[in-house]
Design a protein around this motif. Structure first.
Motif, short mmCIF file in Angstrom:
data_model
loop_
_atom_site.label_atom_id
_atom_site.label_comp_id
_atom_site.label_asym_id
_atom_site.label_seq_id
_atom_site.Cartn_x
_atom_site.Cartn_y
_atom_site.Cartn_z
N ARG A 88 44.18 27.01 40.64
CA ARG A 88 42.93 27.18 41.39
C ARG A 88 43.11 28.24 42.49
N GLU A 89 44.25 28.19 43.18
CA GLU A 89 44.49 29.16 44.27
C GLU A 89 44.51 30.58 43.72
N VAL A 90 45.23 30.75 42.60
CA VAL A 90 45.39 32.09 42.04
C VAL A 90 44.04 32.59 41.52
N GLU A 91 43.33 31.72 40.84
CA GLU A 91 42.03 32.10 40.26
C GLU A 91 41.06 32.53 41.37
N LEU A 92 41.02 31.74 42.44
CA LEU A 92 40.10 32.09 43.52
C LEU A 92 40.55 33.38 44.20
N GLY A 93 41.87 33.50 44.43
CA GLY A 93 42.38 34.71 45.08
C GLY A 93 42.05 35.95 44.26
N ARG A 94 42.12 35.80 42.93
CA ARG A 94 41.89 36.95 42.05
C ARG A 94 40.40 37.32 42.02
N ARG A 95 39.54 36.31 42.08
CA ARG A 95 38.12 36.57 41.81
C ARG A 95 37.25 36.63 43.04
N ALA A 96 37.71 36.11 44.16
CA ALA A 96 36.78 36.03 45.30
C ALA A 96 37.43 36.49 46.60
N GLY A 97 38.22 37.55 46.54
CA GLY A 97 38.86 38.05 47.77
C GLY A 97 37.84 38.45 48.82
N HIS A 98 38.20 38.25 50.08
CA HIS A 98 37.27 38.52 51.18
C HIS A 98 38.06 38.49 52.47
N PRO A 99 37.66 39.30 53.47
CA PRO A 99 38.43 39.28 54.73
C PRO A 99 38.47 37.93 55.43
N ARG A 100 37.54 37.04 55.13
CA ARG A 100 37.57 35.72 55.76
C ARG A 100 38.33 34.70 54.92
N LEU A 101 38.96 35.14 53.83
CA LEU A 101 39.81 34.26 53.03
C LEU A 101 41.22 34.83 53.06
N ILE A 102 42.21 33.98 53.16
CA ILE A 102 43.58 34.48 53.22
C ILE A 102 43.89 35.21 51.90
N GLY A 103 44.50 36.38 52.01
CA GLY A 103 44.73 37.19 50.81
C GLY A 103 45.93 36.69 50.02
N LEU A 104 45.78 36.65 48.72
CA LEU A 104 46.89 36.26 47.84
C LEU A 104 47.43 37.52 47.18
N ARG A 105 48.72 37.79 47.35
CA ARG A 105 49.28 39.02 46.77
C ARG A 105 49.77 38.83 45.35
N GLU A 106 50.50 37.77 45.14
CA GLU A 106 51.03 37.52 43.79
C GLU A 106 51.47 36.08 43.69
N SER A 107 51.80 35.67 42.47
CA SER A 107 52.34 34.32 42.28
C SER A 107 53.39 34.41 41.19
N PHE A 108 54.39 33.57 41.28
CA PHE A 108 55.42 33.55 40.23
C PHE A 108 56.12 32.20 40.23
N CYS A 400 38.33 47.89 40.62
CA CYS A 400 38.69 47.61 42.02
C CYS A 400 38.03 46.34 42.54
N GLN A 401 37.07 45.82 41.78
CA GLN A 401 36.31 44.69 42.33
C GLN A 401 37.10 43.39 42.33
N ASP A 402 38.03 43.25 41.40
CA ASP A 402 38.78 42.00 41.31
C ASP A 402 40.07 42.04 42.11
N ARG A 403 40.40 43.19 42.67
CA ARG A 403 41.71 43.31 43.32
C ARG A 403 41.65 42.79 44.75
N VAL A 404 42.70 42.09 45.13
CA VAL A 404 42.74 41.59 46.51
C VAL A 404 43.92 42.21 47.27
N ASP A 405 44.63 43.16 46.61
CA ASP A 405 45.87 43.67 47.22
C ASP A 405 45.64 44.90 48.08
N ARG A 406 44.39 45.27 48.28
CA ARG A 406 44.04 46.43 49.12
C ARG A 406 44.83 47.66 48.70
N ASP A 407 44.84 47.87 47.40
CA ASP A 407 45.50 49.04 46.85
C ASP A 407 44.82 50.30 47.39
#
Ligand SMILES: Nc1ncnc2c1ncn2[C@@H]1O[C@H](COP(=O)(O)OP(=O)(O)OP(=O)(O)O)[C@@H](O)[C@H]1O
Length: 498
Positions: A88-108, A400-407
């Protein structure tokens, strides 16, 4: 993720010494332990040398937070729960990034045969926050701009709900604060995407923040039904806590006792009692959030609450929060309130005090980078009439819309001068990304025409505020870079820049 329903908040086994400082985890090196939740331990980490040096990488010399969720030794059902929470964390991080949500960079998945307790653990690499609202409350939060904190939480919720998600575990522990005082919602282990009007969550949650209907909700095959109004209820509890020294509006010495009080109130057997310390405006807002049924709460969306907060700020002409009003007034729904500043049975013991004091100091003088309130307060021209609004950046490039890594490849520029061509020499150093929320204070309808990647053309521009310390106090966002059209006053035509 939080305690199973019907139990007190779980603290979980003591896993605090699992990863010592200096331990390598993937591309990261642990620097210190941050804290432990029911199912996870969070560490600060820095990038390993070779990660820093990797060519073409965005600079990430900054620290991250590693959320380590061990699965070793758990019963299969518990392990499945951890995997589901991480998903759930990864899915939300991937699809709904926003400055008011903590950014998720990767998971492993961590491979550490030498440390059997964490071998196979799921690791989430997150943006590191300076602390949490819980720590701030434990330290007293005096002097912090509490209205701005609540507006930040509303912004995060409004974005989540707009994106079709319910957080389902909003509480001060999960409201993180950046070094600049900005709010970042976190812990999406229970977050659920709505299918129609509902989402489904496992029968878990933090007792103090569950709405009355959750105590009676049947457990179906997919879990328990939740709606965005459950987050609004939790927000009401948080608003009360923020102004009442961490005290819950529901009396009781334990979460279970307070849960019983919630049910009494939900069934109409007890009135809502709020602490006198909650100022009238926030008391009214909290009371709406704490409407006893979903139906009564539903009109009070995060968006509408945010608009009420913005309207109040405008009416006040951007003055700082006046906490002195907190002891003046009594509202109809607070007959029987506790005395001013009384922390009541719902108060929590202080913890993490030293870190929180630093945070409180940071927040007092802090400038959140994107909160609307800053522009209301700081409009240098005074022409906005306090009517600042937010605009969400839209990048027409789908990749670019799904990215949360501020590439950097996905970043967009803001113009220095909207009357000159929107080209390299005419952009400020501050970059923005899809989903960023900027504070706009006026609109210019007849600037330089801009055509986006989908051939949309517009001459409209929004003047947006930039964070403190930026070389330019404001810059210009072309309207093709946002879908928002807030009702803003016209900007004075900027003087020509040579
Ligand atoms: N990205 C982050 N940056 C800084 N601190 C963090 C970050 N994420 C979590 N923390 C802190 O780490 C601690 C543990 O967080 P975690 O999410 O594991 O559990 P929790 O939210 O306290 O409890 P629960 O098990 O109920 O979710 C908390 O104090 C939290 O504030």
């Amino acid at each position: 993720m939080t305690a199973p329903r019907g139990q007190d908040d779980a603290t979980g086994p003591d896993r605090t010494d699992l990863l010592p400082p200096g331990h390598r985890v993937g591309d990261w090196v642990v620097t210190e332990l941050i804290g432990a939740g029911g199912w996870s331990t969070v560490y600060a980490a820095r990038p390993a040398e070779e990660r820093r040096d990797r060519p073409g990488r965005a600079p990430d010399s900054d620290e991250v937070a590693l959320k380590v969720m061990p699965t070793a030794g758990l019963a299969p059902r518990q392990a499945r729960r951890i995997v589901e929470s991480a998903r759930r964390e990864v899915e939300l991080g991937r699809r709904a990034g926003h400055p008011r949500l903590i950014g998720l960079r990767e998971s492993f998945v961590l491979s550490a045969p030498e440390l059997p307790a964490v071998d196979g653990a799921i690791v989430l690499v997150m943006e590191r926050a300076a602390g949490s609202l819980r720590e701030l409350l434990d330290a007293g939060a005096s002097g912090a701009d509490r209205g701005r904190l609540i507006a930040g939480i509303c912004e995060g919720l409004a974005h989540l709900h707009r994106s079709g998600w319910v957080h389902a575990d909003l509480k001060p522990e999960n409201v993180l604060l950046g070094r600049d005082g900005s709010v970042k919602l976190s812990d999406f282990g229970l977050a659920t995407e709505l299918t129609g009007t509902h989402g489904y969550v496992p029968p878990m949650g933090t007792l103090d923040y569950l709405p009355p209907e959750r105590w009676r909700a049947p457990l179906g095959e997919l879990g328990v039904q939740v709606r965005p109004s459950a987050d609004i209820w939790a927000l009401g509890v948080v608003i009360h806590e923020v102004f009442a020294g961490g005290a819950s509006p529901f009396p009781g010495a334990t979460p279970v006792a307070r849960g019983a009080a919630v049910q009494e109130y939900g069934e109409g057997r007890a009135p809502l009692r709020m602490d006198h310390a909650v100022p009238p405006f926030w008391r009214a807002l909290a009371a709406d959030c704490l409407a006893p049924t979903h139906a009564a709460r539903a009109p009070h969306t995060a968006e509408s609450l945010l608009a009420r907060i913005a309207a109040r700020e405008s009416a006040q002409g951007g003055t700082r929060e006046d906490t002195s009003e907190s002891t003046r007034e009594t509202e109809p729904h607070d007959a029987g309130t506790r005395g001013p500043g009384a922390h009541g049975a719902g108060a929590r013991p202080a913890r993490g005090r030293a870190r929180a004091v630093v945070l409180a100091a940071a927040l007092c003088g802090a400038a959140g980078t994107t909160l609307w309130a800053d522009a209301v307060r700081e409009d240098p021209s005074g022409r906005a009439g306090g009517r600042a609004r937010t605009v969400e950046v839209f990048n027409a490039e789908r990749g670019c819309q799904d990215r949360v890594d501020r590439d950097p490849q996905c970043s967009l520029g803001l113009a220095i001068d909207p009357l000159r061509p929107y080209a390299a020499g005419n952009v400020v150093p501050t970059r923005v990304w899809h989903g960023d929320v900027l504070t706009a204070d006026c609109r210019l309808p007849d600037g330089q025409p801009v055509i986006d990647e989908e051939d949309l053309q517009s001459t409209l521009w929004f003047r947006v505020r930039l964070p403190h310390g930026s070389p330019y106090p404001a810059a210009w966002l072309p309207a093709v870079r946002t879908k928002d059209r807030p009702p803003l006053p016209g900007c004075p035509r900027p003087p020509a820049v040579r």
